[in-house]
Write a protein that holds these residues in place. Structure first.
Motif, PDB file in Angstrom:
ATOM      1  N   LEU A 417       2.228  18.703 -21.970  1.00  0.00           N
ATOM      2  CA  LEU A 417       2.413  19.850 -22.966  1.00  0.00           C
ATOM      3  C   LEU A 417       4.297  20.445 -22.184  1.00  0.00           C
ATOM      4  O   LEU A 417       4.174  20.240 -21.095  1.00  0.00           O
ATOM      5  CB  LEU A 417       1.966  21.006 -22.289  1.00  0.00           C
ATOM      6  CG  LEU A 417       2.645  22.508 -22.570  1.00  0.00           C
ATOM      7  CD1 LEU A 417       1.585  23.543 -23.186  1.00  0.00           C
ATOM      8  CD2 LEU A 417       3.332  22.965 -22.686  1.00  0.00           C
ATOM      9  N   ARG A 418       5.250  19.711 -23.091  1.00  0.00           N
ATOM     10  CA  ARG A 418       6.426  19.382 -22.100  1.00  0.00           C
ATOM     11  C   ARG A 418       7.062  19.375 -23.450  1.00  0.00           C
ATOM     12  O   ARG A 418       6.783  19.207 -24.683  1.00  0.00           O
ATOM     13  CB  ARG A 418       6.705  18.042 -22.095  1.00  0.00           C
ATOM     14  CG  ARG A 418       7.951  17.471 -21.410  1.00  0.00           C
ATOM     15  CD  ARG A 418       8.447  16.351 -21.562  1.00  0.00           C
ATOM     16  NE  ARG A 418       8.038  15.600 -20.319  1.00  0.00           N
ATOM     17  CZ  ARG A 418       7.404  14.275 -20.194  1.00  0.00           C
ATOM     18  NH1 ARG A 418       7.970  13.212 -21.725  1.00  0.00           N
ATOM     19  NH2 ARG A 418       6.668  13.797 -19.729  1.00  0.00           N
ATOM     20  N   ASP A 419       8.041  20.755 -23.217  1.00  0.00           N
ATOM     21  CA  ASP A 419       8.916  21.412 -24.945  1.00  0.00           C
ATOM     22  C   ASP A 419      10.204  20.571 -24.172  1.00  0.00           C
ATOM     23  O   ASP A 419      10.401  19.624 -23.212  1.00  0.00           O
ATOM     24  CB  ASP A 419       9.501  22.978 -24.101  1.00  0.00           C
ATOM     25  CG  ASP A 419       7.588  23.649 -24.545  1.00  0.00           C
ATOM     26  OD1 ASP A 419       7.377  23.070 -25.521  1.00  0.00           O
ATOM     27  OD2 ASP A 419       8.195  24.595 -23.890  1.00  0.00           O
ATOM     28  N   GLY A 420      11.033  20.699 -25.113  1.00  0.00           N
ATOM     29  CA  GLY A 420      12.557  19.640 -25.177  1.00  0.00           C
ATOM     30  C   GLY A 420      12.904  19.455 -26.101  1.00  0.00           C
ATOM     31  O   GLY A 420      12.652  19.308 -27.018  1.00  0.00           O
ATOM     32  N   ALA A 421      13.851  17.829 -26.020  1.00  0.00           N
ATOM     33  CA  ALA A 421      13.666  17.421 -27.078  1.00  0.00           C
ATOM     34  C   ALA A 421      12.735  16.526 -27.700  1.00  0.00           C
ATOM     35  O   ALA A 421      11.681  16.195 -26.734  1.00  0.00           O
ATOM     36  CB  ALA A 421      14.203  16.041 -26.372  1.00  0.00           C
ATOM     37  N   LEU A 422      12.608  16.915 -29.031  1.00  0.00           N
ATOM     38  CA  LEU A 422      11.485  16.205 -29.671  1.00  0.00           C
ATOM     39  C   LEU A 422      10.941  14.606 -29.571  1.00  0.00           C
ATOM     40  O   LEU A 422       9.210  14.813 -29.174  1.00  0.00           O
ATOM     41  CB  LEU A 422      11.404  16.040 -31.624  1.00  0.00           C
ATOM     42  CG  LEU A 422      10.589  15.424 -32.149  1.00  0.00           C
ATOM     43  CD1 LEU A 422       9.234  17.097 -31.925  1.00  0.00           C
ATOM     44  CD2 LEU A 422      10.984  15.862 -33.575  1.00  0.00           C
ATOM     45  N   GLY A 423      11.286  13.332 -28.983  1.00  0.00           N
ATOM     46  CA  GLY A 423      11.158  12.215 -28.783  1.00  0.00           C
ATOM     47  C   GLY A 423      10.714  11.906 -27.795  1.00  0.00           C
ATOM     48  O   GLY A 423       9.656  11.338 -27.240  1.00  0.00           O
ATOM     49  N   LYS A 424      11.061  13.259 -26.721  1.00  0.00           N
ATOM     50  CA  LYS A 424       9.775  13.339 -25.413  1.00  0.00           C
ATOM     51  C   LYS A 424       9.220  14.310 -25.194  1.00  0.00           C
ATOM     52  O   LYS A 424       8.171  14.754 -24.250  1.00  0.00           O
ATOM     53  CB  LYS A 424      11.029  13.721 -23.967  1.00  0.00           C
ATOM     54  CG  LYS A 424      12.440  12.476 -24.219  1.00  0.00           C
ATOM     55  CD  LYS A 424      11.578  11.055 -23.580  1.00  0.00           C
ATOM     56  CE  LYS A 424      12.994  10.211 -24.043  1.00  0.00           C
ATOM     57  NZ  LYS A 424      12.297   8.667 -22.655  1.00  0.00           N
ATOM     58  N   ALA A 425       9.104  15.055 -26.212  1.00  0.00           N
ATOM     59  CA  ALA A 425       8.132  16.090 -25.945  1.00  0.00           C
ATOM     60  C   ALA A 425       6.525  15.593 -25.681  1.00  0.00           C
ATOM     61  O   ALA A 425       6.164  14.189 -26.555  1.00  0.00           O
ATOM     62  CB  ALA A 425       7.300  17.457 -27.617  1.00  0.00           C
ATOM     63  N   ARG A 426       5.508  16.246 -25.282  1.00  0.00           N
ATOM     64  CA  ARG A 426       4.158  16.557 -25.277  1.00  0.00           C
ATOM     65  C   ARG A 426       3.064  17.311 -25.429  1.00  0.00           C
ATOM     66  O   ARG A 426       3.661  18.413 -25.906  1.00  0.00           O
ATOM     67  CB  ARG A 426       3.457  16.244 -23.616  1.00  0.00           C
ATOM     68  CG  ARG A 426       4.022  14.509 -23.366  1.00  0.00           C
ATOM     69  CD  ARG A 426       4.016  12.977 -23.296  1.00  0.00           C
ATOM     70  NE  ARG A 426       4.447  12.162 -22.600  1.00  0.00           N
ATOM     71  CZ  ARG A 426       3.949  11.415 -22.284  1.00  0.00           C
ATOM     72  NH1 ARG A 426       2.978  12.335 -20.712  1.00  0.00           N
ATOM     73  NH2 ARG A 426       4.481  10.251 -21.732  1.00  0.00           N
ATOM     74  N   PHE A 427       2.024  16.884 -26.972  1.00  0.00           N
ATOM     75  CA  PHE A 427       1.164  17.329 -26.721  1.00  0.00           C
ATOM     76  C   PHE A 427       0.243  16.638 -26.251  1.00  0.00           C
ATOM     77  O   PHE A 427       0.070  16.281 -25.731  1.00  0.00           O
ATOM     78  CB  PHE A 427       1.543  17.456 -28.831  1.00  0.00           C
ATOM     79  CG  PHE A 427       2.483  17.550 -29.140  1.00  0.00           C
ATOM     80  CD1 PHE A 427       2.574  19.527 -29.776  1.00  0.00           C
ATOM     81  CD2 PHE A 427       3.361  16.473 -29.737  1.00  0.00           C
ATOM     82  CE1 PHE A 427       4.380  19.855 -29.973  1.00  0.00           C
ATOM     83  CE2 PHE A 427       5.090  16.421 -30.231  1.00  0.00           C
ATOM     84  CZ  PHE A 427       4.544  18.467 -30.244  1.00  0.00           C
ATOM     85  N   GLN A 428      -1.092  17.557 -25.965  1.00  0.00           N
ATOM     86  CA  GLN A 428      -2.425  17.549 -26.482  1.00  0.00           C
ATOM     87  C   GLN A 428      -3.433  17.796 -27.742  1.00  0.00           C
ATOM     88  O   GLN A 428      -4.120  18.548 -27.976  1.00  0.00           O
ATOM     89  CB  GLN A 428      -2.486  17.689 -25.606  1.00  0.00           C
ATOM     90  CG  GLN A 428      -4.288  17.221 -24.158  1.00  0.00           C
ATOM     91  CD  GLN A 428      -4.533  18.176 -23.552  1.00  0.00           C
ATOM     92  OE1 GLN A 428      -5.458  17.819 -22.766  1.00  0.00           O
ATOM     93  NE2 GLN A 428      -4.205  19.090 -22.970  1.00  0.00           N
ATOM     94  N   HIS A 429      -3.718  16.373 -28.365  1.00  0.00           N
ATOM     95  CA  HIS A 429      -4.584  16.727 -29.734  1.00  0.00           C
ATOM     96  C   HIS A 429      -4.609  17.592 -30.528  1.00  0.00           C
ATOM     97  O   HIS A 429      -5.343  18.447 -30.895  1.00  0.00           O
ATOM     98  CB  HIS A 429      -5.987  16.468 -28.927  1.00  0.00           C
ATOM     99  CG  HIS A 429      -7.427  16.513 -29.842  1.00  0.00           C
ATOM    100  ND1 HIS A 429      -7.712  16.691 -30.493  1.00  0.00           N
ATOM    101  CD2 HIS A 429      -8.080  15.044 -29.935  1.00  0.00           C
ATOM    102  CE1 HIS A 429      -9.143  16.157 -32.075  1.00  0.00           C
ATOM    103  NE2 HIS A 429      -8.250  15.247 -30.472  1.00  0.00           N
ATOM    104  N   PRO A 430      -3.353  18.162 -30.582  1.00  0.00           N
ATOM    105  CA  PRO A 430      -2.655  18.821 -31.812  1.00  0.00           C
ATOM    106  C   PRO A 430      -3.488  18.581 -33.595  1.00  0.00           C
ATOM    107  O   PRO A 430      -4.210  17.241 -33.655  1.00  0.00           O
ATOM    108  CB  PRO A 430      -1.618  18.839 -32.241  1.00  0.00           C
ATOM    109  CG  PRO A 430      -0.820  17.292 -32.058  1.00  0.00           C
ATOM    110  CD  PRO A 430      -2.088  16.817 -30.780  1.00  0.00           C
TER     111      PRO A 430
END
Length: 650
Positions: A417-430
């Motif tokens: 779970l990381r916000d900020g710049a889209l290319g560096k963002a992190r999600f978990q199984h959306p």
């Protein structure tokens, strides 16, 4: 700690010898080879679905055991569950036990509460041991999900089955191991003794997967755990429940039609399209009448690569999870084949949309790119945004340019779970997406979060947390409405403050009819078979086969009861459209062109009563009709059945 077992090459061949026959001798010979002792299960973290630990030297001693290594976010693991249920049913009462070993991939999957919720969501009745640190995984030299390991009655690991299991080979191996244990005198007299804790109720909704704001106002909701679709007005008041609530695959009026774990929803011209995930089909609901019709899929999971079809109803699919309309095409997120497919709404033809079928995270042309369990779609009418769940990625598909690009995500094992710049963002199984102008909203499922992407700025922000593995969302006047799946509710989220408020529902109750967990489908093998009249149809032409059930005078079908019709032609499931009046039922099926004679078997469960008498009569059986092609036959044939009243249990 038990020593690790080397990987064995004892993989079941397709088909395999039949159970209990002399043909099982080759497998029995393999059981005589030297095999390693199976490590015991004393390193399980928590046992679920049982009141006691199940150890190979304890409760499982002398039993044949199939260990199923799985993880709840893996669609291929979910494909294994019907096979395991059928295997349990086949060997019910015998010294055999399926034991799940949950070796989670994602952080959220490893939580004990999340495993318990996954068991309830997917109807897993066999006991499961958690293996969050992959200790048992390493002991059994497992390398991927799903993998099953067969342990014989002596406690030796005798065969590994990698990938989605097949019922035939598994049945043959289990039978051979039972016969071997009996001959050696080491087989226990029956299955292990343990008690399954009761499954708690969920309330009006059960694991709602997706939600959609309708163009005329109100909401459509996939009440996934109740196998139905709900239509609500803007105040959350129930307008119509579509589907009986009994898991099945039948078309027709809303009260008799049936679904299996429906998910994605989209609307076009007064028609609601539903990704009927458990049936591997796409259904269409007329929003005016509630009638259900199958537009793609046969009700059976495709084995191997999906194939294009001029008539999508003849094509087998693999776990369609979401749907979206672009122009005259319905795009389908085919989670089970790691692809997008498209259905031409004018012709009914099914063709590939994007993805090679390889599981991965690769950009490129539509045909060359790879996906990993795509499960959510959103569109502006030109391009598609894809929640690529297993890669924890956000993808963009441009059909006109013929290209797939990754907006966020780095690989199958890169998540967080990381916000900020889209290319560096992190999600978990959306799993869910909704588009509102330049804002793309994301149900970030395993993070229990609602995220927003400002597409024009290329930045990601977390708006709300604390949700229960949300599976989908929609927007009503700019405010997100979220399917808060594991909390069994819908919620609204204030886009500015992130405040979460439950959406009050009026008139929504659990279905009056629920499937028995022990019998997820009609136990057709146990039903008596009765040969009724044969049907003559035009040779080589598409045709309709109709079963008409007419009750004796003075009887009517019981309102709200699980009256149900299923059809198999030469062993292949065929969707049926069911219409019921007070005393007459008509089940209609489209039959593919026939070159030779075919056996059509209707499995029926009829519930009816006599006027003035409180007792409900039940008739459950298989009705065999032989379909005879003839040059003089018609395009439609009707066969008739008239039940003989009997009291339940007689």
């Amino acid at each position: 700690m038990s020593p690790s077992i080397p990987v064995l090459a004892l993989l079941a061949a397709s088909g395999g010898p039949g159970p209990g026959s002399d043909a099982s001798a080759p497998l029995r010979a393999l059981l005589d080879r030297g095999h390693p002792r199976a490590p015991d299960l004393d390193r399980v973290g928590t046992w679920l679905g049982t009141d006691r630990p199940l150890l190979l030297r304890g409760a499982l001693r002398g039993r044949v055991v199939l260990l199923d290594f799985w993880t709840s976010g893996c669609v291929n693991c979910l494909h294994a569950l019907p096979v395991l249920r059928a295997l349990e049913e086949r060997f019910r009462g015998q010294p055999f036990q399926v034991v799940g070993i949950h070796s989670g991939k994602f952080d959220a999957e490893k939580e004990v509460a999340a495993v318990a919720e996954a068991m309830a969501r997917h109807g897993i009745d066999h006991p499961v041991g958690t293996d969050s640190d992959l200790v048992i995984w390493e002991q059994y030299a497992i390398h991927g999900w799903p993998t099953s390991v067969l342990v014989d009655a002596r406690g030796y690991a005798v065969a590994w089955f990698r990938g989605e299991p097949e019922l035939g080979p598994l049945t043959a191996w289990v039978q051979a191991a039972l016969d071997d244990g009996r001959d050696r005198g080491v087989l226990a007299p029956g299955p292990p003794e343990f008690r399954r804790p009761p499954t708690p109720g969920t309330g009006p909704l059960a694991f709602p997967g997706k939600v959609l704001a309708l163009s005329g106002g109100g909401l459509a909701v996939s009440d996934t755990g109740h196998h139905r679709v709900l239509l609500l007005d803007s105040a959350g008041r129930l307008l119509r429940a579509v589907g009986s609530g009994l898991e099945g695959f039948s078309d027709g009026a809303p009260q008799v039609a049936s679904f299996s774990a429906p998910q994605g929803l989209t609307e076009r011209s007064g028609q609601l399209y539903v990704a009927d995930t458990g049936n591997h089909a796409v259904r269409r609901v007329d929003l005016g009448t509630g009638r259900v019709e199958t537009v793609a899929g046969t009700g059976r999971k495709a084995e191997g690569a999906l194939q294009p079809a001029l008539d999508a109803r003849t094509a087998s699919l693999r776990s369609p999870w979401d749907v979206a309309v672009v122009g005259e095409e319905l795009w389908i997120a085919m989670a089970g084949s790691h692809q997008l497919w498209r259905l031409d709404l004018r012709t009914g033809a099914l063709s590939p949309g994007a993805g090679s079928g390889r599981e991965g995270l690769e950009d490129g042309t539509l045909a060359e790119a790879s996906f990993a369990q795509p499960s959510g779609l959103a569109t502006d009418g030109r391009v598609l945004y894809v929640a690529d769940a297993e890669a924890s990625a956000l993808r963009r598909v441009d059909p006109r340019a013929g290209k797939v690009t990754t907006l966020a995500g780095e690989g199958l094992f890169d998540f967080g779970l990381r916000d900020g710049a889209l290319g560096k963002a992190r999600f978990q199984h959306p799993l869910g997406l909704a588009l509102d102008g330049a804002s793309l909203w994301i149900a970030d499922t395993f993070n229990g979060a609602l995220r927003r992407v400002a597409l024009d700025e290329g930045r990601v922000a977390t708006v709300a947390r604390g949700l229960g593995q949300p599976g989908g969302l929609t927007l009503v006047s700019g405010r997100p409405v979220v399917a808060d799946t594991d909390h069994h509710r819908l919620v609204t989220v204030d886009p500015a403050s992130g405040a979460v408020s439950p959406l009050a529902l009026t008139g929504v109750e659990p279905p009056a009819v629920r499937r028995l967990r022990e019998h997820p489908v009609l136990p057709t093998r146990a039903l008596p078979l009765q040969h009724i009249e044969d049907a003559t149809l035009a040779s080589g032409d598409p045709a309709s086969l109709v079963l008409e059930v007419r009750l004796p005078e003075g009887h009517t079908f019981t309102a709200g009861a699980p009256t149900r019709i299923e059809l198999a032609v030469d062993g292949r499931n065929i969707p049926v459209r069911v219409e019921v009046s007070d005393a007459v039922l008509r089940a209609t099926a489209a039959i593919s062109p026939l070159a030779t004679g075919s056996d059509a078997i209707f499995a029926v469960a009829l519930y009816y009563c006599r006027e003035g008498e409180p007792v409900c009569l039940v008739d459950r059986r298989r009705l065999l009709t032989r379909v005879l092609p003839a040059d003089g036959g018609g395009r439609s044939a009707t066969v008739h059945y008239r039940p003989t009243p009997r009291a339940p249990g007689s």
